[in-house]
Enzyme design. Structure first.
Site, PDB file in Angstrom:
ATOM      1  CG  HIS A 236      -3.509   2.590   4.675  1.00  0.00           C
ATOM      2  ND1 HIS A 236      -4.296   3.222   3.944  1.00  0.00           N
ATOM      3  CD2 HIS A 236      -3.284   1.361   3.850  1.00  0.00           C
ATOM      4  CE1 HIS A 236      -4.659   2.821   2.510  1.00  0.00           C
ATOM      5  NE2 HIS A 236      -3.960   1.538   2.531  1.00  0.00           N
TER       6      HIS A 236
ATOM      7  CB  CYS B 225      -4.609   9.822   2.779  1.00  0.00           C
ATOM      8  SG  CYS B 225      -5.220   9.148   4.163  1.00  0.00           S
TER       9      CYS B 225
ATOM     10  CD  GLU C  55      -3.131  -1.101   0.335  1.00  0.00           C
ATOM     11  OE1 GLU C  55      -3.661   0.081   0.460  1.00  0.00           O
ATOM     12  OE2 GLU C  55      -3.757  -2.143  -0.257  1.00  0.00           O
TER      13      GLU C  55
HETATM   14  O1  SUG Z   1      -7.618   3.033   0.094  1.00  0.00           O
HETATM   15  N1  SUG Z   1     -10.505   5.087   0.150  1.00  0.00           N
HETATM   16  C1  SUG Z   1      -9.205   4.854   0.353  1.00  0.00           C
HETATM   17  C2  SUG Z   1      -8.492   5.594   1.249  1.00  0.00           C
HETATM   18  C3  SUG Z   1      -7.107   5.807   1.257  1.00  0.00           C
HETATM   19  C4  SUG Z   1      -6.709   6.339   2.639  1.00  0.00           C
HETATM   20  N2  SUG Z   1      -5.012   6.468   2.333  1.00  0.00           N
HETATM   21  C5  SUG Z   1      -4.296   6.624   3.563  1.00  0.00           C
HETATM   22  N3  SUG Z   1      -4.872   6.160   4.686  1.00  0.00           N
HETATM   23  N4  SUG Z   1      -2.991   6.621   3.245  1.00  0.00           N
HETATM   24  C6  SUG Z   1      -8.623   3.434   0.540  1.00  0.00           C
HETATM   25  O2  SUG Z   1      -9.345   2.850   1.354  1.00  0.00           O
HETATM   26  C7  SUG Z   1     -12.805   4.800  -0.932  1.00  0.00           C
HETATM   27  C8  SUG Z   1     -13.567   4.587  -2.492  1.00  0.00           C
HETATM   28  C9  SUG Z   1     -14.773   4.325  -2.284  1.00  0.00           C
HETATM   29  O3  SUG Z   1     -15.489   3.695  -1.301  1.00  0.00           O
HETATM   30  O4  SUG Z   1     -15.616   5.314  -3.169  1.00  0.00           O
HETATM   31  C10 SUG Z   1     -11.405   4.573  -1.088  1.00  0.00           C
HETATM   32  O5  SUG Z   1     -10.930   3.802  -1.780  1.00  0.00           O
END
Ligand code: SUG
Length: 450
Positions: free
Chosen positions: A254, A374, A178
């Site tokens: 994460h 993020c 990730e």
């Molecule tokens: O991978 N949300 C992302 C959020 C990423 C956050 N990044 C970090 N913590 N670095 C994920 O879960 C949601 C998409 C949706 O449901 O429409 C999404 O992909």
């Protein structure tokens, strides 16, 4: 070698793409599931992100812009058996599988902390800066990202003498990766060699390592080890730490939802890591800097894991300002949570380099589980490396105006399922991105341009 050359950290923020929507695609990410039926506002999302980038630039920090990916991903739809021209493909998928339509339209590449893992040249054996795009294979919509991410990274960091771009890890769960969301770097200053922390949620090969029970562990130990190998990280400059599986099961999908590091400061929740006291002791031993290492553990009594997940306190950015002090760049949700805001007030007066806080309204991204940290990929660069970065992706007053004008011209202020089913959205998005590649001098990075 290179131990004291001028070097600084540059944040490359994901510019929110024109198809930002709430699709409930990320099991284990509480906000994503809670907002699955929400109506998104892509224009507001992009403007909120740009306001953060501009504020960082105005504070004298170096700030870059990471372009969105082209959506919908019609290539993958064709691989899945949908035939015809783009309009026919979209009409069919809208009828047969609305969830698939949402996935191929996701603007999830905005969360560039997941774009790649970055090892600065100060940490690597060959003295080059290494990038590996994350395979993000735990979620279908995110697994569509690595090829374009690599193309974009190559268009931004194009000097092969200084930058190495590796192919993303094999696309299956054994090597679930990730990116920088599970990686941080502790060092005296960004101009010193650092200790790279690789935080994993589970192991694919070692059954004695207990992972979470309810939600998936997205990062494996084996992926972290592969990245460290690929990046040629010097001996004694990489350490592997297991995330606490219990907090993954509470929505900490994460590590950057429960810990943040910057230079010689690590701010983490007291439940962030497995066997925390021993882990932190190992970390202190492994630290290679000369300055004191500040590990600030936030007690559950002050901020519960639930409050941490709701407010995204630990997804604040921790940045070093031009005077050498540190600022917490926090989401507004932290100000609105009384436990968290009280803790931040106390934190600023404790004995550590964090002196100030600035809150940002990033609600559009937050509702999908993406906070300030993020939205950015950190790249520690020496001066010559920075000079070789594509200058058009760097934030400036003019770049900001150009991007605001571009967003105002091309973005919708409302996106629902029926909008995604409208094939006209493809043309609209491609037109916008084509123009963006000129504003950011990226060349032909998107499949539709070829
Ligand atoms: O991978 N949300 C992302 C959020 C990423 C956050 N990044 C970090 N913590 N670095 C994920 O879960 C949601 C998409 C949706 O449901 O429409 C999404 O992909």
């Amino acid at each position: 070698m290179n131990n004291k050359q001028a070097s600084l950290e540059v944040n490359f923020d994901g510019l929110v793409g024109p198809t930002h929507n709430y699709a409930g695609l990320s099991y284990g990410n509480v906000a994503s599931l809670n907002n699955a039926d929400g109506v998104s506002n892509p224009k507001q999302a992009a403007l909120q992100g740009l306001a953060k980038m501009k504020a960082m630039h105005d504070m004298g920090l170096k700030q870059g812009v990471f372009a969105p990916h082209a959506r919908p991903d019609t290539d993958v739809l064709r691989r899945l058996g949908f035939t015809g021209n783009d309009t026919q493909v979209i009409n069919k998928v809208a009828k047969e599988s609305p969830v698939l339509l949402r996935a191929v339209y996701s603007a999830s590449a905005m969360w560039t902390a997941n774009a790649a893992t970055v090892s600065p040249s100060l940490d690597t054996h060959d003295g080059k800066l290494h990038f590996t795009a994350a395979n993000l294979n735990n979620k279908f919509h995110r697994s569509l990202e690595p090829q374009t991410t690599t193309a974009l990274l190559k268009a931004m960091f194009c000097d092969n003498e200084r930058f190495v771009h590796h192919t993303h890890l094999p696309e299956q769960p054994f090597f679930g990766d990730e990116g920088a969301a599970n990686h941080t770097r502790l060092c005296d200053t960004h101009a010193s060699k650092g200790l790279e922390l690789f935080v994993y949620g589970a192991s694919s090969f070692n059954n004695s390592i207990q992972g979470p029970k309810k939600y998936p562990a997205r990062q494996t130990l084996e992926a972290s080890q592969a990245i460290a190998r690929l990046h040629n990280i010097n001996e004694h400059q990489a350490i592997y730490i297991q995330q606490n599986p219990d907090v993954i099961d509470q929505g900490v999908f994460h590590n950057d939802v429960i810990a943040v590091g910057n230079e010689n400061v690590l701010l983490c929740h007291e439940q962030a890591f497995l066997n925390q006291s021993k882990t932190l002791e190992n970390l202190r031993q492994a630290y290679i800097g000369e300055k004191p290492l500040y590990i600030v553990e936030v007690p559950t009594q002050a901020v519960s894991v639930e409050d941490a997940v709701k407010s995204y306190l630990f997804n604040s950015q921790l940045v070093t300002l031009t005077d050498g002090s540190m600022m917490l760049v926090a989401p507004e949700e932290c100000k609105n949570n009384s436990n968290v805001s009280q803790y931040i007030e106390a934190l600023l007066s404790m004995d550590n380099p964090i002196n100030t806080v600035k809150f940002f309204d990033l609600r559009q991204s937050m509702q999908n589980g993406g906070g300030p940290a993020c939205l950015r990929l950190r790249v520690a660069l020496t001066e010559p490396e920075l000079a070789s970065v594509n200058p058009e992706v760097m934030m400036s007053d003019n770049k900001f105006s150009a991007l605001i004008t571009w967003v105002d011209k091309h973005y919708r202020d409302k996106l629902t399922d029926s909008d995604l089913a409208d094939p006209h959205l493809i043309v609209e998005t491609h037109t916008a991105l084509d123009e963006l590649t000129q504003i950011l001098a990226l060349g032909s990075v998107y499949q539709f341009q070829r």
